[in-house]
Design an enzyme around this catalytic site. Structure first.
Site, PDB file in Angstrom:
ATOM      1  N   CYS A 156      12.794  -0.856  -9.068  1.00 55.11           N
ATOM      2  CA  CYS A 156      12.091  -0.971  -7.784  1.00 55.11           C
ATOM      3  C   CYS A 156      11.092  -2.124  -7.814  1.00 55.11           C
ATOM      4  O   CYS A 156      11.022  -2.915  -6.868  1.00 55.11           O
ATOM      5  CB  CYS A 156      11.389   0.343  -7.466  1.00 55.11           C
ATOM      6  SG  CYS A 156      10.599   0.374  -5.841  1.00 55.11           S
TER       7      CYS A 156
ATOM      8  N   MET B 151       0.842  -1.200   0.000  1.00 57.47           N
ATOM      9  CA  MET B 151       0.000   0.000   0.000  1.00 57.47           C
ATOM     10  C   MET B 151       0.874   1.245   0.000  1.00 57.47           C
ATOM     11  O   MET B 151       1.614   1.499   0.950  1.00 57.47           O
ATOM     12  CB  MET B 151      -0.944  -0.008   1.198  1.00 57.47           C
ATOM     13  CG  MET B 151      -1.931  -1.171   1.162  1.00 57.47           C
ATOM     14  SD  MET B 151      -3.249  -1.033   2.380  1.00 57.47           S
ATOM     15  CE  MET B 151      -4.198   0.340   1.741  1.00 57.47           C
ATOM     16  N   SER B 152       0.757   2.008  -1.078  1.00 57.38           N
ATOM     17  CA  SER B 152       1.581   3.204  -1.255  1.00 57.38           C
ATOM     18  C   SER B 152       0.950   4.447  -0.660  1.00 57.38           C
ATOM     19  O   SER B 152       1.582   5.502  -0.609  1.00 57.38           O
ATOM     20  CB  SER B 152       1.804   3.447  -2.749  1.00 57.38           C
ATOM     21  OG  SER B 152       0.568   3.750  -3.378  1.00 57.38           O
TER      22      SER B 152
ATOM     23  N   GLY C 178      -1.811   5.616  -2.055  1.00 55.95           N
ATOM     24  CA  GLY C 178      -2.559   6.148  -3.184  1.00 55.95           C
ATOM     25  C   GLY C 178      -3.879   5.441  -3.372  1.00 55.95           C
ATOM     26  O   GLY C 178      -4.210   4.478  -2.670  1.00 55.95           O
TER      27      GLY C 178
ATOM     28  N   SER D 152      -3.789   1.245  -4.686  1.00 59.31           N
ATOM     29  CA  SER D 152      -3.587   0.187  -3.694  1.00 59.31           C
ATOM     30  C   SER D 152      -4.697   0.186  -2.651  1.00 59.31           C
ATOM     31  O   SER D 152      -5.042  -0.867  -2.101  1.00 59.31           O
ATOM     32  CB  SER D 152      -2.212   0.328  -3.034  1.00 59.31           C
ATOM     33  OG  SER D 152      -2.038   1.610  -2.464  1.00 59.31           O
TER      34      SER D 152
ATOM     35  N   MET E  36       6.016  -0.183   2.213  1.00 62.12           N
ATOM     36  CA  MET E  36       7.456  -0.399   2.175  1.00 62.12           C
ATOM     37  C   MET E  36       8.160   0.945   2.348  1.00 62.12           C
ATOM     38  O   MET E  36       7.986   1.858   1.534  1.00 62.12           O
ATOM     39  CB  MET E  36       7.859  -1.041   0.850  1.00 62.12           C
ATOM     40  CG  MET E  36       7.149  -2.348   0.564  1.00 62.12           C
ATOM     41  SD  MET E  36       7.589  -3.053  -1.043  1.00 62.12           S
ATOM     42  CE  MET E  36       9.245  -3.661  -0.700  1.00 62.12           C
TER      43      MET E  36
ATOM     44  N   CYS F 280      10.717   9.140  -6.972  1.00 64.23           N
ATOM     45  CA  CYS F 280      10.449   9.465  -5.575  1.00 64.23           C
ATOM     46  C   CYS F 280      11.657  10.034  -4.838  1.00 64.23           C
ATOM     47  O   CYS F 280      11.489  10.791  -3.890  1.00 64.23           O
ATOM     48  CB  CYS F 280       9.915   8.236  -4.842  1.00 64.23           C
ATOM     49  SG  CYS F 280      11.108   6.894  -4.633  1.00 64.23           S
TER      50      CYS F 280
END
Length: 356
Positions: free
Chosen positions: A103, A9-10, A12, A15, A34, A199
């Protein structure tokens, strides 16, 4: 059915909606954010950039709303090694890397899956727009999402094991549909903007970031023409990429494009209109999905950039494990360091990294 799922889950909308869909399907979901960026970069892009402190808070709030557990796992060391250092090394070699693909490859579908297994989860899940399925022979396949926000290009490196243990519940939906579902569920991230920048790079200033990260300023060098004649001085190879026309710092009275970056001799070749196209490329570090190895020439549709339209081409295996791609029509700005991804219709055949 594997039931216990670790969902990346980012913070956003994608997710978050993936969590909604998994819960509706009966999965036991734990949200995991993460922590990727080392402390030195955590304050950058804090208002909506991927993996920021605000994003961690957003993910935590969504999990609270949905009544599921939320964990924050620290992967900063591996992110610095496999993504940031890779980014710097590739630029130093005169290539233009895609850190988001690195990534995905090393963190989201390798490190996260390893951690999920250690913690007793059956599978992982993400908010990517792509479709994972299994064919009659038991082979796992990756297909484009039918909607416009297809993200299969950045997923070509997934292995059979990763595909077998990954869920992508958004594959059948469009982005507007995802936002509507989030809105109907009362999730505060329903209209949160998508992150656009890398990022760990503030204000998209790649050259400035690389100078700070390496502690070295890229040395100035020569712009040369196709015959090697010196045309002027460049600021350093980290400021340029293949196909670039603007920001060269020299007026020629006609469009000129970056066509080659020679890191060894610190030279950048410029060419006139038409020279920014190439009808062939060589790729390495390949991964194929419906089969293990490309054993003979194969026709495919090929993308050389995330936003590029698939172009018909012939894939030809080479002795050194590389693949040569020969296009029916020359393609614009074929860039070493970028990913090239092969398709058969909506089926992802695989891909690799452009080296020439």
């Amino acid at each position: 059915m594997s039931n216990k799922v670790m969902l990346g889950m980012s913070g956003g909308v994608d997710s978050s909606v993936a969590a909604l869909l998994l819960l509706k399907a009966g999965y036991d979901v734990t949200g995991v954010t993460m922590r990727l960026r080392p402390d030195a970069y955590m304050q950058q892009c804090a208002a909506g950039g991927c993996c920021s402190l605000d994003d961690i808070d957003d993910a935590r709030r969504v999990c609270y709303q949905l009544g599921i557990d939320h964990l924050v796992l620290n992967f900063t060391d591996r992110f610095e090694k496999d993504v940031i250092q890779y980014f710097a090394d590739q630029y130093a070699a005169g290539r233009t890397p895609n850190p988001c693909i690195a990534c995905n490859r090393h963190l989201k579908f390798d490190a996260m899956l390893q951690k999920a297994r250690l913690l007793g989860f059956d599978s992982i899940a993400t908010g990517h727009y792509a479709v994972i399925e299994q064919n009659a022979q038991g082979r796992w396949l990756l297909r484009k999402a039918p909607a416009s926000k297809d993200q299969s290009y950045v997923l070509y490196s997934m292995t059979q094991d990763q595909l077998a243990h990954t869920l992508m519940p958004l594959g059948a939906y469009t982005k507007p549909e995802a936002r509507k579902m989030a809105e109907e569920a009362g999730l505060q991230v329903a209209h949160k903007p998508d992150s656009q920048e890398i990022c760990f790079v503030e204000d998209n200033d790649y050259a400035g970031f690389l100078e700070r990260f390496t502690g070295e300023k890229a040395p100035a060098g020569d712009f040369v023409d196709q015959d090697g004649n010196v045309l002027g001085k460049h600021l350093g190879i980290t400021y340029y990429t293949i196909g670039q026309r603007k920001g060269l710092g020299i007026a020629f009275g006609r469009p000129m494009y970056v066509t080659h970056i020679d890191a060894e001799h610190n030279r950048i070749t410029l060419g006139e209109e038409g020279s920014q196209y190439a009808d062939t490329l060589v790729a390495e570090d390949l991964n194929f999905i419906p089969f293990d190895v490309l054993g003979e020439p194969l026709r495919a549709q090929v993308k050389v950039r995330y936003q590029a339209k698939p172009a018909p081409a012939l894939l030809s295996p080479m002795e050194n494990g590389r693949v040569r791609v020969t296009f029916d029509e020359a393609q614009r700005s074929v860039t070493p360091g970028q990913a090239v991804v092969f398709y058969d219709g909506d089926l992802v055949l695989g891909g690799g990294t452009i080296v020439d």
